[in-house]
Design a protein around this motif. Structure first.
Motif, short mmCIF file in Angstrom:
data_model
loop_
_atom_site.label_atom_id
_atom_site.label_comp_id
_atom_site.label_asym_id
_atom_site.label_seq_id
_atom_site.Cartn_x
_atom_site.Cartn_y
_atom_site.Cartn_z
N LEU A 6 0.77 -1.30 -0.10
CA LEU A 6 -0.01 0.02 0.02
C LEU A 6 0.63 1.43 0.11
CD1 LEU A 6 -2.75 1.37 0.49
CD2 LEU A 6 -2.62 1.12 2.87
N LEU A 21 -3.19 3.93 -4.97
CA LEU A 21 -2.27 3.08 -4.21
C LEU A 21 -1.46 2.43 -5.00
CD1 LEU A 21 -4.94 1.15 -2.26
CD2 LEU A 21 -3.89 3.11 -1.48
N VAL A 54 -3.49 -5.19 -0.06
CA VAL A 54 -4.58 -4.50 -0.07
C VAL A 54 -5.42 -4.75 -1.44
CG1 VAL A 54 -5.66 -2.10 -0.05
CG2 VAL A 54 -3.60 -2.74 1.44
N ILE A 57 -10.05 -0.19 -1.19
CA ILE A 57 -10.33 1.01 -0.24
C ILE A 57 -11.43 1.78 -0.61
CG2 ILE A 57 -8.97 2.18 -2.29
CD1 ILE A 57 -7.50 3.68 -0.07
N GLN A 59 -13.36 5.67 1.04
CA GLN A 59 -13.44 6.82 2.07
C GLN A 59 -14.86 6.91 2.44
OE1 GLN A 59 -11.82 10.28 0.60
NE2 GLN A 59 -11.29 11.00 2.87
N LEU A 65 -10.75 6.34 6.00
CA LEU A 65 -10.26 5.57 5.24
C LEU A 65 -10.58 4.27 5.56
CD1 LEU A 65 -7.07 7.17 3.69
CD2 LEU A 65 -9.20 7.16 2.67
N TRP A 66 -11.30 3.27 4.71
CA TRP A 66 -11.28 2.06 4.92
C TRP A 66 -10.52 0.93 4.05
CZ3 TRP A 66 -13.97 0.52 9.41
CH2 TRP A 66 -14.68 1.35 9.96
N LEU A 67 -9.69 0.34 4.54
CA LEU A 67 -8.76 -0.64 3.61
C LEU A 67 -9.23 -2.12 3.96
CD1 LEU A 67 -5.66 1.58 4.74
CD2 LEU A 67 -7.03 1.84 2.58
#
Length: 317
Positions: A6, A21, A54, A57, A59, A65-67
């Motif tokens: 990432l 990313l 990852v 992703i 937002q 932010l969610w990954l």
């Protein structure tokens, strides 16, 4: 499925932030292009990420932010990570460790598609609710939750086998059976119609007005040599335009007008493979590729964003 370590490319343009990313890890620096600031920030397990592979992703409306990784879900507030994992002894944990898709509903709930089951996360309380659209999924790995798409109301749509599943803004779930045979969902348009690619080399639409039961098909461009079903992915743009792109070595982008049901006489060919396209509200396409990021405006390439060392490194799909 590809996975990548990432890296954030954070840029500011009219107060807009986007995250791209890449695989390459480099020292924090900043450059500017036409009064646009680009800042590369390395993020990996050393900074608290649960795992470096990852796959998605997102937002949310609060800016978090969610990954999604192969080892859990990460939320990132710009400084600290919070990690959600699968725990077989805890029913208030995710249904699987492999995260495939993330989105948000109208109530601010985070929905997470995994390799085995769908999950709703209340980020305020930490409560997680698991959903299995097929009870047998509790005991096996199933990739039916690889794509979650939302309309402007933040109703959520997903494909489960041959069925279309709709989760409304109020949390109700509706299933329309057997409308996606030999098809795969790619996007929802501005009128909440569902678009898919069929194995018959056609585009298909499930209309909202019919309750997503009636379909119509539109053939691929006459001179298109590749099968849509095997070679193409897609995403919704602005102004009723779908962006479809190939995953061949020289990636191509085609545009389909969902209002007039026609292919635009525009096509973009890049010198490299395309991994993913994100279209912002102003209609700009951010195209992540194997050699950097291309900005597409008005159906033409405006510029390529690169940084020393990125030219030979993969961008997250």
């Amino acid at each position: 499925m590809r996975s990548y370590q990432l890296k954030f490319l954070i840029f500011k343009e009219n107060f807009l932030r986007a995250i791209i990313l890449s695989f390459y890890l480099l020292i924090v620096s900043s450059v500017s292009f036409s009064q646009v600031e680009h800042r590369f920030v390395p993020i990996n397990t050393s900074q608290g990420l649960s795992q470096n592979s990852v796959h998605c992703i997102f937002q949310d409306s609060d800016g978090l932010l969610w990954l999604g990784t192969q080892d859990g879900l990460n939320s990132f507030n710009g400084r600290d990570f919070k990690i959600y994992r699968y725990n077989p002894a805890d029913t208030n944990s995710l249904s699987d460790h492999f995260i495939l898709s993330i989105t948000e509903d109208a109530n601010g709930m985070i929905w997470v598609g995994t390799g085995s089951g769908l999950n709703k996360l209340n980020k305020r309380t930490g409560k997680i609710t698991r959903y299995y659209l097929n009870p047998n999924e509790k005991n096996k790995v199933s990739a039916n939750y690889a794509l979650l798409v939302t309309n402007e109301k933040k109703d959520i749509f997903l494909q489960h086998d041959n069925n279309l599943v709709m989760i409304t803004a109020t949390g109700d779930m509706f299933v329309t059976n057997n409308v996606l045979q030999k098809s795969k969902i790619i996007a929802v348009d501005s009128e909440s119609n569902i678009w898919a690619i069929r194995n018959t080399n056609t585009m298909m639409v499930l209309s909202k007005s019919s309750g997503y039961k009636n379909t119509a098909s539109y053939p691929a461009p006459a001179k298109e040599p590749n099968s849509l079903a095997t070679s193409w992915k897609g995403t919704a743009g602005t102004g009723n335009i779908l962006w479809l792109y190939t995953q061949e070595s020289n990636g191509r982008i085609l545009f389909f007008d969902t209002k007039n049901k026609t292919w635009l006489q525009k096509q973009i060919t890049l010198p490299t493979a395309i991994n993913h396209i994100q279209v912002t509200k102003d209609g700009t396409g951010w195209v992540s590729t194997l050699t950097g990021i291309f900005l597409v405006k008005h159906f033409e390439i405006e510029k390529q964003l690169t940084y020393p060392g990125l030219e030979k490194n993969n961008m997250l799909p």
